[in-house]
Design an enzyme around this catalytic site. Structure first.
Site, PDB file in Angstrom:
ATOM      1  N   TRP A 127     -20.683  50.731  -0.039  1.00 16.82           N
ATOM      2  CA  TRP A 127     -20.152  49.347   0.336  1.00 16.82           C
ATOM      3  C   TRP A 127     -21.522  48.305   0.164  1.00 16.82           C
ATOM      4  O   TRP A 127     -22.580  48.695   0.824  1.00 16.82           O
ATOM      5  CB  TRP A 127     -19.554  49.369   1.548  1.00 16.82           C
ATOM      6  N   ASP A 208     -19.136  55.657   8.702  1.00 21.01           N
ATOM      7  CA  ASP A 208     -18.625  54.381   8.766  1.00 21.01           C
ATOM      8  C   ASP A 208     -17.062  54.818   8.296  1.00 21.01           C
ATOM      9  O   ASP A 208     -16.724  55.171   6.979  1.00 21.01           O
ATOM     10  CB  ASP A 208     -19.188  53.354   7.468  1.00 21.01           C
ATOM     11  N   ALA A 210     -13.453  52.993   7.808  1.00 15.31           N
ATOM     12  CA  ALA A 210     -13.051  51.697   7.841  1.00 15.31           C
ATOM     13  C   ALA A 210     -11.441  51.646   7.549  1.00 15.31           C
ATOM     14  O   ALA A 210     -10.655  50.572   7.582  1.00 15.31           O
ATOM     15  CB  ALA A 210     -13.606  50.872   6.983  1.00 15.31           C
ATOM     16  N   LYS A 243      -8.282  46.997   8.496  1.00 10.53           N
ATOM     17  CA  LYS A 243      -7.479  47.645   7.478  1.00 10.53           C
ATOM     18  C   LYS A 243      -6.132  48.351   8.197  1.00 10.53           C
ATOM     19  O   LYS A 243      -4.927  47.860   7.837  1.00 10.53           O
ATOM     20  CB  LYS A 243      -8.167  48.436   6.822  1.00 10.53           C
TER      21      LYS A 243
END
Length: 394
Positions: A127, A208, A210, A243
């Site tokens: 990302w 991470d 997400a 999300k």
């Protein structure tokens, strides 16, 4: 003073959004922006979140600050969601943050403060905000190979060969599930190998996560994170609610720091609180309160999990449809990896020139590296995209 400023580099995704809005074609397709969309192209408010908002509004009696770490109920609920049986409150310090990005930023500052010489290793690709934040904070960084553009799969041998160069005290940043931007995930056996390597190297795992619930399900998507939490003495976990709860604009995230047994967890907690304080004082609470209300209510949690499963299956269906259309049109299995990828994103392996052709001739917008947001498609637009891709080689 301000006359010395120079224009910052353009954000490619924001720039792509502007180009899409300016395109007058009614049949244009937006596959660039990383938000979930339903078949009608909307990013809906989830049913359980809407009900939670009503309950919070009716019960709320004050807008006073909650605390530097945010709401304890939110932090605890997120720790249980992400870590499951691996959650050990005696090891876990946590703070609410403005979205997953806020959690990444606070984690990076914690690393800089506690191990200023450590190098952060990131997947290539990753990302874009990961390297951007580290560069801004002047934290040493490097990358490890991750994605094979030829096969559309994880290049695990290359990944492990690169990570063999990790030094004791370095930090390895991993995507918990639904890798962004590629959609290619580690298998269970590969996670086990990574955990062993990090343990042998004495490196800090930084995860991470997400998109929990967008890939193979809430529990399966947390496998790697939970494994590392159990097996390694110290782990950093940045989790986002944008999300899987659809609360993008509420900016609800959490950073968890798992320390080795014998470490004073309260000292770790105090340092996280201080980092929150010097960055934005108190974290936002409304989105966090919606999330904790859902997770702590049996009826809302069940409804949320059911709707999240519908979202996941919808994206899997689109993946399968696109892979099958491309197989039929190209008479090749070279795009079958799309069906094996998980989450919102896949990287198609197209050249920047091919991406530009899709945008110019077909009104199909994707990031220049050919990352597409699967959720930007629907049953009607999948054949349009497939025909346009197949025509590139025609």
């Amino acid at each position: 003073m301000f006359e010395t400023l120079t224009p910052p580099p353009a954000d490619k995704i924001i720039e792509l959004m502007a180009q899409f809005r300016a395109d007058p074609r009614e049949d244009k397709i937006d596959l660039g922006v990383g938000v979930y969309k339903d078949p009608e192209g909307r990013t809906p408010v989830m049913r359980a979140v809407r009900t939670a908002a009503t309950r919070v509004w009716e019960a709320e009696t004050t807008k006073a600050y909650v605390g530097l770490a945010g709401d304890a109920a939110f932090n605890a609920a997120m720790a249980k969601l992400v870590l499951g049986e691996a959650h050990d409150p005696a090891r876990t310090a946590s703070v609410a943050t403005p979205g997953g990005t806020g959690a990444i930023r606070i984690a990076a500052e914690l690393i800089r403060n506690t191990a200023p010489g450590a190098t952060v290793w990131m997947s290539d690709p990753t990302w874009p905000n990961h390297p951007a934040i580290l560069k801004y904070l002047d934290i040493p960084q490097t990358s490890y190979r991750y994605f094979d553009t030829t096969t559309g799969e994880v290049d695990f041998d290359a990944m492990m060969a690169d990570l063999a160069g990790v030094q004791r005290g370095d930090v390895v940043l991993l995507h918990g599930c639904c890798h962004n931007p590629t959609g290619a995930n580690l298998t269970a056996d590969q996670w086990l190998a990574v955990a062993d390597l990090l343990g042998d190297k004495g490196a800090l795992a930084w995860i991470d996560i997400a998109y929990q619930g967008f890939g193979d399900g809430l529990e399966a998507d947390a496998f790697g994170t939970r494994l590392l939490a159990k097996q390694l003495p110290e782990v950093l976990i940045a989790a986002s609610c944008s999300k899987n709860f659809g609360v993008y604009r509420e900016r609800a995230g959490v950073l968890m720091a798992l320390s080795a047994k014998g470490t004073d967890r309260d000292v770790v907690q105090g340092n996280l609180n201080t980092l929150n304080r010097v960055n934005y004082s108190f974290p936002p609470d409304h989105g966090a309160r919606l999330v904790s209300t859902v997770l702590d209510s049996d009826d809302l949690r069940a409804d949320w999990a059911a709707e999240l499963e519908d979202v996941r299956n919808s994206m899997l269906g689109l993946r399968t449809q696109l892979a099958e259309e491309l197989r039929r049109l190209t008479n090749s299995d070279c795009y079958d990896f799309i069906a094996r990828h998980r989450g919102m994103f896949s990287r198609l392996g197209l050249t920047p020139e091919q991406v530009a052709t899709l945008r110019k001739e077909h009104g199909i917008y994707m990031v220049g590296d050919s990352r597409i947001n699967i959720a930007g498609l629907n049953a009607q637009s999948v054949p349009v995209l497939a025909r346009a891709i197949a025509a590139l080689d025609g």
